[in-house]
Design a protein around this motif. Structure first.
Motif, PDB file in Angstrom:
ATOM      1  N   MET A   1      -0.817  24.185  29.487  1.00 58.42           N
ATOM      2  CA  MET A   1      -1.506  24.521  28.262  1.00 58.42           C
ATOM      3  C   MET A   1      -3.009  24.567  28.542  1.00 58.42           C
ATOM      4  O   MET A   1      -3.570  23.646  29.134  1.00 58.42           O
ATOM      5  CB  MET A   1      -1.184  23.467  27.202  1.00 58.42           C
ATOM      6  N   ALA A   2      -3.662  25.586  28.094  1.00 56.04           N
ATOM      7  CA  ALA A   2      -5.093  25.749  28.298  1.00 56.04           C
ATOM      8  C   ALA A   2      -5.872  24.885  27.313  1.00 56.04           C
ATOM      9  O   ALA A   2      -5.462  24.701  26.172  1.00 56.04           O
ATOM     10  CB  ALA A   2      -5.484  27.209  28.113  1.00 56.04           C
ATOM     11  N   LEU A   3      -6.981  24.349  27.778  1.00 54.64           N
ATOM     12  CA  LEU A   3      -7.831  23.553  26.913  1.00 54.64           C
ATOM     13  C   LEU A   3      -8.738  24.454  26.094  1.00 54.64           C
ATOM     14  O   LEU A   3      -9.202  25.491  26.579  1.00 54.64           O
ATOM     15  CB  LEU A   3      -8.701  22.609  27.742  1.00 54.64           C
ATOM     16  N   SER A   4      -8.992  24.059  24.860  1.00 60.72           N
ATOM     17  CA  SER A   4      -9.935  24.804  24.037  1.00 60.72           C
ATOM     18  C   SER A   4     -11.346  24.534  24.535  1.00 60.72           C
ATOM     19  O   SER A   4     -11.577  23.619  25.338  1.00 60.72           O
ATOM     20  CB  SER A   4      -9.811  24.375  22.577  1.00 60.72           C
ATOM     21  N   ALA A   5     -12.300  25.298  24.056  1.00 59.13           N
ATOM     22  CA  ALA A   5     -13.690  25.096  24.450  1.00 59.13           C
ATOM     23  C   ALA A   5     -14.157  23.693  24.071  1.00 59.13           C
ATOM     24  O   ALA A   5     -14.876  23.042  24.825  1.00 59.13           O
ATOM     25  CB  ALA A   5     -14.574  26.150  23.795  1.00 59.13           C
ATOM     26  N   ALA A   6     -13.715  23.202  22.909  1.00 66.01           N
ATOM     27  CA  ALA A   6     -14.095  21.859  22.477  1.00 66.01           C
ATOM     28  C   ALA A   6     -13.493  20.810  23.401  1.00 66.01           C
ATOM     29  O   ALA A   6     -14.158  19.841  23.773  1.00 66.01           O
ATOM     30  CB  ALA A   6     -13.648  21.619  21.041  1.00 66.01           C
ATOM     31  N   ASP A   7     -12.237  20.999  23.802  1.00 62.72           N
ATOM     32  CA  ASP A   7     -11.590  20.062  24.732  1.00 62.72           C
ATOM     33  C   ASP A   7     -12.315  20.049  26.077  1.00 62.72           C
ATOM     34  O   ASP A   7     -12.524  18.994  26.670  1.00 62.72           O
ATOM     35  CB  ASP A   7     -10.129  20.427  24.962  1.00 62.72           C
ATOM     36  N   GLN A   8     -12.693  21.209  26.554  1.00 63.68           N
ATOM     37  CA  GLN A   8     -13.400  21.297  27.823  1.00 63.68           C
ATOM     38  C   GLN A   8     -14.754  20.606  27.739  1.00 63.68           C
ATOM     39  O   GLN A   8     -15.173  19.936  28.681  1.00 63.68           O
ATOM     40  CB  GLN A   8     -13.573  22.754  28.239  1.00 63.68           C
ATOM     41  N   GLN A   9     -15.421  20.759  26.602  1.00 62.40           N
ATOM     42  CA  GLN A   9     -16.724  20.120  26.409  1.00 62.40           C
ATOM     43  C   GLN A   9     -16.584  18.603  26.453  1.00 62.40           C
ATOM     44  O   GLN A   9     -17.408  17.903  27.029  1.00 62.40           O
ATOM     45  CB  GLN A   9     -17.312  20.553  25.067  1.00 62.40           C
ATOM     46  N   LEU A  10     -15.521  18.092  25.861  1.00 60.43           N
ATOM     47  CA  LEU A  10     -15.318  16.647  25.800  1.00 60.43           C
ATOM     48  C   LEU A  10     -14.786  16.056  27.101  1.00 60.43           C
ATOM     49  O   LEU A  10     -14.965  14.868  27.348  1.00 60.43           O
ATOM     50  CB  LEU A  10     -14.344  16.298  24.675  1.00 60.43           C
ATOM     51  N   ALA A  11     -14.148  16.865  27.932  1.00 59.53           N
ATOM     52  CA  ALA A  11     -13.467  16.367  29.124  1.00 59.53           C
ATOM     53  C   ALA A  11     -14.374  15.528  30.025  1.00 59.53           C
ATOM     54  O   ALA A  11     -13.970  14.493  30.519  1.00 59.53           O
ATOM     55  CB  ALA A  11     -12.862  17.522  29.910  1.00 59.53           C
ATOM     56  N   GLY A  12     -15.591  15.931  30.228  1.00 56.75           N
ATOM     57  CA  GLY A  12     -16.475  15.192  31.117  1.00 56.75           C
ATOM     58  C   GLY A  12     -17.549  14.403  30.401  1.00 56.75           C
ATOM     59  O   GLY A  12     -18.432  13.844  31.027  1.00 56.75           O
ATOM     60  N   ALA A  13     -17.490  14.362  29.079  1.00 57.17           N
ATOM     61  CA  ALA A  13     -18.548  13.715  28.305  1.00 57.17           C
ATOM     62  C   ALA A  13     -18.354  12.209  28.214  1.00 57.17           C
ATOM     63  O   ALA A  13     -17.230  11.717  28.199  1.00 57.17           O
ATOM     64  CB  ALA A  13     -18.592  14.301  26.902  1.00 57.17           C
ATOM     65  N   GLU A  14     -19.445  11.505  28.165  1.00 53.99           N
ATOM     66  CA  GLU A  14     -19.432  10.074  27.905  1.00 53.99           C
ATOM     67  C   GLU A  14     -19.244   9.885  26.405  1.00 53.99           C
ATOM     68  O   GLU A  14     -19.808  10.632  25.607  1.00 53.99           O
ATOM     69  CB  GLU A  14     -20.742   9.431  28.342  1.00 53.99           C
ATOM     70  N   ILE A  15     -18.483   8.879  26.007  1.00 51.59           N
ATOM     71  CA  ILE A  15     -18.200   8.669  24.595  1.00 51.59           C
ATOM     72  C   ILE A  15     -19.480   8.396  23.800  1.00 51.59           C
ATOM     73  O   ILE A  15     -19.566   8.700  22.629  1.00 51.59           O
ATOM     74  CB  ILE A  15     -17.140   7.555  24.389  1.00 51.59           C
ATOM     75  N   GLY A  16     -20.505   7.879  24.456  1.00 44.86           N
ATOM     76  CA  GLY A  16     -21.766   7.609  23.778  1.00 44.86           C
ATOM     77  C   GLY A  16     -22.726   8.788  23.752  1.00 44.86           C
ATOM     78  O   GLY A  16     -23.822   8.684  23.208  1.00 44.86           O
ATOM     79  N   ASP A  17     -22.322   9.905  24.327  1.00 45.17           N
ATOM     80  CA  ASP A  17     -23.183  11.089  24.390  1.00 45.17           C
ATOM     81  C   ASP A  17     -23.060  11.870  23.086  1.00 45.17           C
ATOM     82  O   ASP A  17     -22.218  12.751  22.940  1.00 45.17           O
ATOM     83  CB  ASP A  17     -22.787  11.956  25.583  1.00 45.17           C
ATOM     84  N   ARG A  18     -23.912  11.547  22.121  1.00 50.20           N
ATOM     85  CA  ARG A  18     -23.829  12.145  20.777  1.00 50.20           C
ATOM     86  C   ARG A  18     -24.013  13.666  20.821  1.00 50.20           C
ATOM     87  O   ARG A  18     -23.375  14.390  20.072  1.00 50.20           O
ATOM     88  CB  ARG A  18     -24.875  11.505  19.869  1.00 50.20           C
ATOM     89  N   GLU A  19     -24.882  14.146  21.682  1.00 49.89           N
ATOM     90  CA  GLU A  19     -25.125  15.583  21.785  1.00 49.89           C
ATOM     91  C   GLU A  19     -23.870  16.318  22.261  1.00 49.89           C
ATOM     92  O   GLU A  19     -23.497  17.356  21.712  1.00 49.89           O
ATOM     93  CB  GLU A  19     -26.293  15.866  22.724  1.00 49.89           C
ATOM     94  N   ALA A  20     -23.180  15.771  23.267  1.00 48.42           N
ATOM     95  CA  ALA A  20     -21.949  16.391  23.757  1.00 48.42           C
ATOM     96  C   ALA A  20     -20.863  16.368  22.684  1.00 48.42           C
ATOM     97  O   ALA A  20     -20.135  17.354  22.503  1.00 48.42           O
ATOM     98  CB  ALA A  20     -21.455  15.688  25.015  1.00 48.42           C
ATOM     99  N   LEU A  21     -20.764  15.248  21.977  1.00 51.66           N
ATOM    100  CA  LEU A  21     -19.778  15.163  20.893  1.00 51.66           C
ATOM    101  C   LEU A  21     -20.082  16.185  19.806  1.00 51.66           C
ATOM    102  O   LEU A  21     -19.182  16.887  19.321  1.00 51.66           O
ATOM    103  CB  LEU A  21     -19.768  13.753  20.290  1.00 51.66           C
ATOM    104  N   SER A  22     -21.340  16.274  19.418  1.00 53.35           N
ATOM    105  CA  SER A  22     -21.734  17.225  18.374  1.00 53.35           C
ATOM    106  C   SER A  22     -21.456  18.665  18.791  1.00 53.35           C
ATOM    107  O   SER A  22     -20.978  19.468  17.989  1.00 53.35           O
ATOM    108  CB  SER A  22     -23.220  17.061  18.033  1.00 53.35           C
ATOM    109  N   THR A  23     -21.735  18.973  20.055  1.00 52.70           N
ATOM    110  CA  THR A  23     -21.472  20.326  20.553  1.00 52.70           C
ATOM    111  C   THR A  23     -19.979  20.633  20.515  1.00 52.70           C
ATOM    112  O   THR A  23     -19.562  21.715  20.087  1.00 52.70           O
ATOM    113  CB  THR A  23     -22.008  20.481  21.987  1.00 52.70           C
ATOM    114  N   ALA A  24     -19.168  19.688  20.930  1.00 58.40           N
ATOM    115  CA  ALA A  24     -17.713  19.888  20.909  1.00 58.40           C
ATOM    116  C   ALA A  24     -17.205  20.058  19.481  1.00 58.40           C
ATOM    117  O   ALA A  24     -16.346  20.909  19.218  1.00 58.40           O
ATOM    118  CB  ALA A  24     -17.016  18.714  21.581  1.00 58.40           C
TER     119      ALA A  24
END
Length: 61
Positions: A1-24
Motif C-alpha cells: 500500500m502506498a503512503l499518502s503525502a501526509a504519511d510520508q511527511q510524518l514518517a521521518g518527523a519527530e513527534i515534537g516537530d510542530r512544523e512537520a506535524l502542521s505540514t502533514a
C-alpha cells in the motif's frame, strides 16, 4: 500500500516537530471542500488534529 503525502511527511518527523506535524495535517486536508457556511470547520479540524497528536505524545507509555 502506498503512503499518502501526509504519511510520508510524518514518517521521518519527530513527534515534537510542530512544523512537520502542521505540514502533514495541511496535506491531509488538502482535498477537503467545505459546504456552504462551514468552511471554518476545516480549520477547526486541523487544529483539533494537531492538538490530539501533541496530547497523545505527552501520554505515558
Amino acid at each position: 500500500m502506498a503512503l499518502s503525502a501526509a504519511d510520508q511527511q510524518l514518517a521521518g518527523a519527530e513527534i515534537g516537530d510542530r512544523e512537520a506535524l502542521s505540514t502533514a495535517i495541511e496535506q491531509s486536508f488538502a482535498e477537503a471542500r467545505p459546504l456552504s457556511q462551514n468552511a471554518y470547520k476545516i480549520e477547526l479540524a486541523k487544529t483539533a488534529a494537531l492538538r490530539a497528536i501533541e496530547r497523545a505524545a505527552r501520554m505515558p507509555s
